[in-house]
Design a protein around this motif. Structure first.
Motif, mmCIF file in Angstrom:
data_model
loop_
_atom_site.group_PDB
_atom_site.id
_atom_site.type_symbol
_atom_site.label_atom_id
_atom_site.label_comp_id
_atom_site.label_asym_id
_atom_site.label_seq_id
_atom_site.Cartn_x
_atom_site.Cartn_y
_atom_site.Cartn_z
ATOM 1 N N TRP A 216 104.000 31.646 12.548
ATOM 2 C CA TRP A 216 105.179 32.505 13.225
ATOM 3 C C TRP A 216 105.145 32.343 14.473
ATOM 4 O O TRP A 216 104.224 32.627 15.131
ATOM 5 C CB TRP A 216 104.729 34.040 12.625
ATOM 6 N N PHE A 217 106.457 32.079 15.026
ATOM 7 C CA PHE A 217 106.581 31.985 16.524
ATOM 8 C C PHE A 217 106.802 33.101 17.137
ATOM 9 O O PHE A 217 107.959 33.632 17.104
ATOM 10 C CB PHE A 217 107.650 31.088 16.924
ATOM 11 N N ALA A 218 105.770 33.826 17.826
ATOM 12 C CA ALA A 218 105.832 35.104 18.361
ATOM 13 C C ALA A 218 104.787 35.170 19.312
ATOM 14 O O ALA A 218 103.911 34.861 19.460
ATOM 15 C CB ALA A 218 105.253 36.341 17.244
ATOM 16 N N LEU A 219 105.159 35.834 20.346
ATOM 17 C CA LEU A 219 104.459 35.942 21.749
ATOM 18 C C LEU A 219 104.754 37.462 22.468
ATOM 19 O O LEU A 219 106.034 37.912 22.209
ATOM 20 C CB LEU A 219 104.846 34.475 22.812
ATOM 21 N N GLY A 220 104.194 37.624 23.387
ATOM 22 C CA GLY A 220 104.317 38.924 24.033
ATOM 23 C C GLY A 220 103.750 39.045 25.408
ATOM 24 O O GLY A 220 102.841 38.282 25.780
ATOM 25 N N VAL A 221 104.567 39.767 26.405
ATOM 26 C CA VAL A 221 104.129 40.149 27.643
ATOM 27 C C VAL A 221 103.835 41.358 27.953
ATOM 28 O O VAL A 221 104.770 42.181 27.454
ATOM 29 C CB VAL A 221 104.942 39.221 28.721
ATOM 30 N N GLN A 222 103.165 41.914 28.883
ATOM 31 C CA GLN A 222 102.968 43.136 29.321
ATOM 32 C C GLN A 222 104.019 43.559 30.344
ATOM 33 O O GLN A 222 104.328 44.740 30.644
ATOM 34 C CB GLN A 222 101.498 43.465 29.639
ATOM 35 N N TRP A 223 104.332 42.520 31.283
ATOM 36 C CA TRP A 223 105.015 42.884 32.222
ATOM 37 C C TRP A 223 106.826 42.719 31.901
ATOM 38 O O TRP A 223 107.063 42.742 30.667
ATOM 39 C CB TRP A 223 104.981 41.925 33.605
ATOM 40 N N HIS A 224 107.435 43.191 32.700
ATOM 41 C CA HIS A 224 109.109 43.144 32.352
ATOM 42 C C HIS A 224 109.719 41.832 33.114
ATOM 43 O O HIS A 224 110.116 42.075 34.217
ATOM 44 C CB HIS A 224 109.800 44.530 32.860
ATOM 45 N N PRO A 225 109.770 40.686 32.595
ATOM 46 C CA PRO A 225 110.514 39.706 33.203
ATOM 47 C C PRO A 225 111.948 40.090 33.478
ATOM 48 O O PRO A 225 112.522 39.251 34.527
ATOM 49 C CB PRO A 225 110.340 38.254 32.358
ATOM 50 N N GLU A 226 112.449 40.597 32.624
ATOM 51 C CA GLU A 226 113.976 40.797 32.828
ATOM 52 C C GLU A 226 114.362 41.724 34.328
ATOM 53 O O GLU A 226 115.380 41.547 34.600
ATOM 54 C CB GLU A 226 114.564 41.758 31.677
ATOM 55 N N LYS A 227 113.083 42.423 34.762
ATOM 56 C CA LYS A 227 113.238 43.213 35.954
ATOM 57 C C LYS A 227 112.983 42.292 37.078
ATOM 58 O O LYS A 227 113.202 42.832 38.292
ATOM 59 C CB LYS A 227 112.650 44.394 35.870
ATOM 60 N N MET A 228 112.434 41.113 37.146
ATOM 61 C CA MET A 228 111.907 40.333 38.212
ATOM 62 C C MET A 228 113.256 39.360 38.285
ATOM 63 O O MET A 228 113.766 38.685 37.619
ATOM 64 C CB MET A 228 110.603 39.504 37.971
ATOM 65 N N LYS A 229 113.772 39.497 39.767
ATOM 66 C CA LYS A 229 114.684 38.658 40.025
ATOM 67 C C LYS A 229 114.695 37.141 40.468
ATOM 68 O O LYS A 229 115.375 36.324 40.599
ATOM 69 C CB LYS A 229 115.619 39.153 41.156
#
Length: 252
Positions: A216-229
């Protein structure tokens, strides 16, 4: 799962945050919400963002039928009851119904091998869904980790360092084993779920990135990449959607 041909954009489901907000209908209006930065990041990476509201668990198979990929977004804390712990009063904005719906959605995604990306709460749910455990307040064990206090601007501008395993997807995505991220969380994963491995850690040892050890292709991050410009953060969304395209073509 729909197929990507002739440059068609893949449909990326994004879980919503259910919360009470003031509107003309009252001070506490029950709403499904989504930070527009998620939708923007998906669109810029080549996908079509599709908001997933918490409805009946009976509809989850129908949701997954519509999607090429899934992003489990951020939001309130996960209820400790969901991962078998006593609620010590340190969890905020909990909604057990939402937790159970999104965990069922994750299980269906895993069953169907639907590519999945977890962000902040989403990373945590990916682990809890498969037996992982949480720290209800990370600062009891990691007192020096940045705290989510101050103005919105101050919180969004906080940064800390994450180090990746050399052999993980994130080292490939960011072309480095050393990455600077934002800090918008007060809980963290204590132990990963079955089928996942930790591949990124803060300097003080908090698990910040995980990836699946299964097909299963699944990954996760604890930070918010969408909020970093930084344009570099868009690489995570681009990698995710390009991987969906690649995986889909392999099935044809």
């Amino acid at each position: 799962m729909s197929t990507i041909f002739n440059g068609n954009r893949p449909k990326i489901g994004i879980s919503s945050w259910r919360r009470d907000l003031p509107t003309f209908l009252g001070e506490k209006t029950d709403l499904f919400t989504l930070d527009p930065d998620y939708a923007k990041s998906v669109w810029l990476a080549g996908g079509i963002p599709v908001l997933i509201p918490q409805t009946s668990i009976d509809l989850i198979q129908d949701y997954v039928d519509l999607l090429d990929g899934l992003i489990v977004s951020g939001g309130g804390d996960i209820s400790p009851l969901v991962y078998g712990e006593v609620d010590t009063g340190q969890s905020y904005d909990v909604n057990v119904e939402t937790d159970r719906f999104e965990i069922a959605l994750i299980h269906e995604a895993a069953k169907r091998n639907l590519p999945t990306l977890g962000i902040c709460r989403g990373l945590q749910l990916l682990q809890v869904a498969f037996g992982g455990k949480m720290l209800q307040d990370l600062h009891e064990k990691f007192p020096n980790h940045p705290k989510t206090k101050g103005s919105a601007e101050e919180i969004l501008n906080q940064r800390h360092v994450v180090d990746f395993s050399e052999d993980c997807m994130f080292a490939q995505i960011y072309r480095s084993t050393h990455h600077i991220v934002n800090t918008i969380h007060h809980q963290c994963v204590q132990s990963v779920g079955k089928g996942f491995r930790p591949v990124g850690w803060s300097e003080d040892g908090i698990i910040e990135a995980v990836e699946s050890e299964t097909s299963w292709f699944a990954l996760g991050v604890q930070w918010h990449p969408e909020k970093m410009k930084s344009p570099q953060e868009q690489e995570l969304f681009r990698y995710f959607i390009q991987s969906i395209d690649h995986l889909t073509k392999k099935k044809v």
